[in-house]
Design an enzyme around this catalytic site. Structure first.
Site, PDB file in Angstrom:
ATOM      1  N   GLU B  65       0.803  -1.221   0.000  1.00  0.00           N
ATOM      2  CA  GLU B  65       0.000   0.000   0.000  1.00  0.00           C
ATOM      3  C   GLU B  65       0.839   1.274   0.000  1.00  0.00           C
ATOM      4  OE1 GLU B  65      -0.665  -2.713   1.685  1.00  0.00           O
ATOM      5  OE2 GLU B  65      -2.713  -3.253   1.125  1.00  0.00           O
ATOM      6  N   HIS B 134     -11.633  -3.862  10.069  1.00  0.00           N
ATOM      7  CA  HIS B 134     -12.241  -3.828   8.732  1.00  0.00           C
ATOM      8  C   HIS B 134     -13.460  -2.913   8.678  1.00  0.00           C
ATOM      9  CE1 HIS B 134      -9.549  -7.037   7.622  1.00  0.00           C
ATOM     10  NE2 HIS B 134     -10.095  -7.183   6.440  1.00  0.00           N
TER      11      HIS B 134
END
Ligand SMILES: Cc1ncc(C[n+]2csc(CCOP(=O)(O)OP(=O)(O)O)c2C)c(N)n1
Ligand SMILES: Cc1ncc(C[n+]2csc(CCOP(=O)(O)OP(=O)(O)O)c2C)c(N)n1
Ligand SMILES: [Mg+2]
Ligand SMILES: [Mg+2]
Lengths: 324, 354, 324, 354
Positions: B65, B134
């Protein structure tokens, strides 16, 4: 609980069967909508988890990833609390706060799995640093996938572990996929993961991940070396995930993996591989397998009942545990 | 443009359509991220793009990322616009250095010589045990940072219009999509439809109170307004649409009219967009306020996994309506309909697990 | 401005001398308190910058680090605007917004240097991706220090560059230190940086960084290969920083580097090394060096006057450039 | 404890002293970060520790901010407390995943079974051309996050007392030190001196207005109060000391008394601690407020390098005093003393470059 076999080989096979059946039960129960959290099953990859679990001491710390059921169980994690966690119950191993992706069982050194790829890698190295500072004779095991090696933090953590000669053992389950992405779109063609790990300075090897006996042996030797202070090590095991990345179903209808690969790997089912090797092993037979199946099914049923019947966390405690 | 023919599209299809339109307009635009060309195509938002534009422009990437964010910055410097995507905002925390120290600052720190036209799509999870890692929506972090633009669309048409504007904006834009809105259908203009970034929308005019909301809280606010309307209360709902820059004139106009403010926030409470709006209104419109302004946000802790612990965790139509009623010193309180479906999914279309 | 020598070797020497003198002028002027920003000088490391500058096309993009003066200058960056930037003036190459640590000169492809270690590495890879997508025939050069390789983002960026076969050339100036920290406390004993880079999949070599002629030659060959589409490359150059990490002074009184090392490296001053090699080169002599010194001193004086006299940014523009 | 003998120490020496005391108390505590054992010893804050406690407990590390943060978390899980340090907060952006997804959540997401007692020192730069990437103070980001504690001490005694409490706190604590306060001297109690985390301090009681401040803005607020006192204005200054958890009771008590609030913030304005305090006071003490609350913060853009562009960039005694005067509808305005030293250094002791 049933007495477990004393013979280490028998125990390895039984443990694999148990992990398999525990996850098969999840796949069976999941569609009922009671286990309301993402689940990443390890069906097909049990040999690595079980081989590692056998080689570590109960007190050796381990950390893992989103796909950690097998690691937790093979390390000795409690089954009832595991299922209860997937059901979101207060009796869950993380009190229903973490779900399938955040498992913990401190009684057996399972320090935690988390769901951000690469996230527990430095945490594991830190555990090893902690043992070093405290003068404890422990080996910290860090489970990683092939995809996790693409995170910079893997490299940083491994580099530090080598610089400080920390007692760390990386176990990499290379199942060739990160979600639906084959390794070739993520890592250079021709790169060998264990060679790359070796170039960082880790003692590194690559092995078959579907033969539980050789996994156990290889890991045992590596654990001994790390415990003896020879520095951090890295073991790559080739293996394969059978079901979808996340969820209880087969997804090969999607066509993202060559059918041939799937067939070949399923033919190399770690349980069948082990059965074949055990053919003439004293105490092993298909009857024994059957008996184990029965014992384990009973254990699973009881654990599922426990999890289903267990109490929900009290809503009033929703804000607990933010601060210690 | 506004008269373009429309068709009913789900949010995901509107995103896909917007990407397609942009990639046709700009032959150098690229689109990448984990899974953009996999069988699931980021919940269907990138379906067909890899086939149409090829692997050179639509491609999967390593799980890296931080680098992939800096790479977008570099490509932008070379005139290549990109739309990258993270299936959960939570994963993007690995890229904060590149977001803040590169993307947000490049234009400023080099005296305006280069800009960084990139779009980063961040999908916000909630419910079905997404749990602590999440389900985070750190939009208030991004709103804190000069140099970034941050949009949080609520419906399919806005999603397309804001996505196209984001792509052709010369600045870095964070585009936050709520997973629970992905199947929301609305009439979406065809073709190159753009909506200005930074303009809020008055969803429903009202006279008694101003309710500011973003993303998934807009439909909840609408539900609240409907409940309240039955009791004669008139709510003015402002869908912020963009949280940086905030459309403060829209907030001002509404608060001056209604004299009351409830700022909703789909994220954490402290130092939030809700805090900002309440602070702004209190500073600037102190005289207009007839009663103390209020905030309604997530509680000040992460979302746990357990079904039992997500019940009533987020602001809902009911809790919004009850708060408004309280602010108006009215006796009405609203509770969740026990016959409603499970609270941890947006609707029957959501089958888990992700 | 004075006509520059046509002979490439002469130009290399003169360029090194020029970079040296420009930085020596900073060291001289800094204590006056007019250049009010952190400065990281490259005195002693000029051969790498100049060799690279000579091998790249003007249009090839380059990015760099906190220690980027020499890179900027060798790439052809404007001197007046450079000094003006250090003085914080509107005429500065970054309009006084960035200072010594944030240099840019788009006319010569110097796309920017930034001061977070490792920060421009992916940006450089992205530039290369941009050129690839646009079908441009450019080589992107990414300057890094030995310390920057410890950031995970280096590994991530290099990995992606290899996967996508991007036209990137990493230039690593290994000066053995990150601030005061010797490489041995940061990277494993025995690791060879270029071998590690090679294990990621970069075409990798290691060379002497204080011989400008061999640097130029090596880099030229690598640039040609990258431009020909052979994939990303990595060149490690051993070199040494003379002054303190940040600031205008010598700091060997602090005793963090072996005196012997300092003495040896100073004996291998890249300018003196070049002079020795040029002894019999047509057109080269100590007189020529003297003439160059004079020309460069004049250029520097004029540039310093320009920078000192240049206008401050208007305070009212302090909030400009936040958005394009 | 409160009666312990004191000695005058600079902020840096108080930190060093605090670290030394803690390492004596806890034989397993470690202290690491880039440069902790180098000749400069993190501006003198780690002087002597490497010699006293050895390389096993005090050590330099690779430039790997992400991993080194996760490593602190892991060590903490094994009962090893750590104090790590980053010479600028800006560098720490590389470690946000480990901070937010590991450190801040570990206790919560595993149901309280383990906690993460770590301290991360972050040094805040300002002036002398630190510029866009060496002068950020993103404390409002950290204040947004449940699971973190965030302290921002103003003087040497508080620095020591809060550092020791931070080290022995069972939670992750971010300890933000302003570079400009490093030479501030005050009387510091000897030995194991601890101050509770989360308690603000009323620096000077007053009746006309409440000024909340943190870190370097506390001395500026004190200067402002002195200027205003000459005009008969009485300011109550609250040194927040901890910005998560905020000492809201202290803010409440003061605002209820003075009826006016000016929230200062040494960082960016939007979604800031100042926003939070203004929002809180407006929600809770609307009836007590006699005039609109105000914020005074950095402008909504990064700090540029140029000397010319940092003049009047940050709130100062003068701008604070002028704002207060304006809030009280008084005519006084205050301007920087032209005879004062350069605005981009804290004092003659600061010689640059870092
Ligand atoms: C930082 C981050 N990026 C992306 C994801 C989404 N994600 C979840 S699991 C996974 C695959 C990781 O692959 P690997 O490490 O090989 O593990 P496997 O699933 O094969 O066991 C990805 C990309 C994530 N959870 N975290
Ligand atoms: C992310 C980050 N960590 C730490 C620093 C502090 N720092 C500035 S320069 C530097 C040394 C880097 O060493 P190297 O890459 O070898 O470059 P050199 O200074 O030797 O040229 C460090 C650690 C920083 N600027 N950014
Ligand atoms: Mg995998
Ligand atoms: Mg170096």
């Amino acid at each position: 609980m049933n007495a477990l076999p004393n013979d280490p080989s028998l125990k390895l096979v039984r443990d694999m069967l148990r992990v398999r059946m525990i996850e098969e039960a999840i796949a069976r129960e999941y569609p009922k909508g009671e286990m309301r959290c993402p689940v990443h099953l390890s069906i097909g990859q049990e040999a690595v988890a079980v081989g590692v679990g056998a080689a570590l001491e109960r007190t050796d710390p381990a950390v893992s990833t989103h796909r950690s059921h097998a690691h937790y169980l093979a390390k000795g994690g409690d089954l009832k609390r595991f299922y209860a966690e997937l059901f979101g119950k207060e009796a869950g191993c993380a009190k229903g706060r973490g779900g399938s992706m955040h498992l913990i069982d401190l009684d057996v050194g399972f320090e935690g799995s988390t769901a951000i790829v690469g996230n527990t890698i430095p945490v594991g190295v830190g555990l090893a640093l902690g043992t070093q500072v405290r003068g404890e004779n422990a080996v910290t095991c860090i489970f990683v996938g092939d995809g996790a090696l693409e995170e910079g933090v893997f490299f940083e953590s491994a580099n530090f572990a080598v610089v400080r000669k920390l007692p760390v053992l990386f176990i990499c389950e290379n199942n060739n996929y990160s979600v639906y992405s084959p390794i070739r779109v993520r890592q250079p063609t021709g790169r060998k993961i264990h060679e790359f790990a070796s170039s960082i300075g880790l003692h590194s090897q690559s092995h078959d991940g579907n033969d539980v006996f050789s996994v156990a042996e290889t890991v045992k030797a590596a654990v001994d070396d790390v415990r003896a202070g020879k520095g951090p090590a890295f073991l790559e095991f080739a293996t394969y995930r059978w079901l979808e990345h996340c969820g209880p179903y087969y997804d090969d209808n999607l066509g993202y993996r060559p059918e041939k690969d799937v067939a070949e790997w399923k033919a190399r089912d770690p349980i069948r591989v082990a059965e074949a090797k055990m053919q003439n092993h004293p105490g092993f037979s298909s009857d024994v397998m059957e008996r184990w199946r029965g014992e384990i099914a009973t254990e699973i049923d009881a654990a599922l009942v426990f999890a289903r019947d267990a109490a929900w966390p009290d809503t009033a405690t929703g804000g607990d545990y933010v601060y210690a | 443009m506004l008269d373009a023919p429309t068709s009913p599209l789900a949010f995901v299809d509107a995103i896909r359509d917007g990407l397609d339109v942009a990639m046709q307009i700009d032959p150098h635009m690229i689109c990448y991220g984990l899974g953009v060309d996999d069988p699931k195509r980021i919940f269907g938002t990138t379906t067909g793009l890899a086939e149409k534009y090829g692997n050179g422009r639509v491609f999967d990437v390593p799980t890296s990322e931080a680098a992939m964010t800096g790479i977008a910055v570099g490509a932008a410097l070379r005139g290549v616009r990109s739309v990258t995507v993270h299936q959960r905002l939570d994963f993007f925390l690995l890229a904060m250095d590149q977001l803040i120290n590169s993307a947000a600052k490049w234009h400023f720190m080099f005296g305006g010589q280069r800009s960084v036209p990139i779009v980063i799509r961040l999908i916000l999870g909630r419910g079905w045990g997404q749990g602590p890692t999440h389900s985070q929506s750190l939009h208030s972090w991004f709103a804190h940072v000069p140099g970034l633009k941050v949009v949080m669309p609520t419906n399919a048409a806005d999603a397309k219009g804001l996505l196209l504007s984001s792509i052709f904006d010369p600045n870095p834009v964070l585009f936050l999509e709520h997973r629970w809105l992905h199947q929301a259908v609305s009439e979406v203009p065809q073709g190159d439809y753009r909506l200005p970034i930074g303009q809020a929308r008055v969803v429903a005019p009202g006279t008694d109170i101003t309710i500011t909301a973003m993303s998934y809280l807009v439909p909840e606010a609408i539900r609240a307004a409907e409940m309240l309307a039955k009791h004669g209360v008139s709510c003015e709902i402002i869908d912020l649409r963009t949280i940086r820059p905030l459309d403060l004139p829209a907030v001002s106009a509404s608060v001056q009219k209604t004299g009351r403010l409830l700022a909703l926030d789909s994220g954490l409470p402290i130092c939030s967009v809700a805090s900002e709006i309440v602070a702004f209104a209190s500073e600037r419109h102190f005289q207009s306020l007839r009663t103390a302004p209020r905030r309604l946000t997530m509680p000040d802790h992460p979302e746990a996994t357990s079904f039992a612990l997500t019940r009533d965790l987020h602001p809902s139509g009911e809790s919004i309506a009850s708060t408004v009623s309280d602010m108006l010193a009215l006796p009405h309180r609203f509770a969740r309909d026990p016959k409603a479906g499970p609270h941890d999914v947006p609707g029957a279309w959501f089958k888990g697990p992700f």
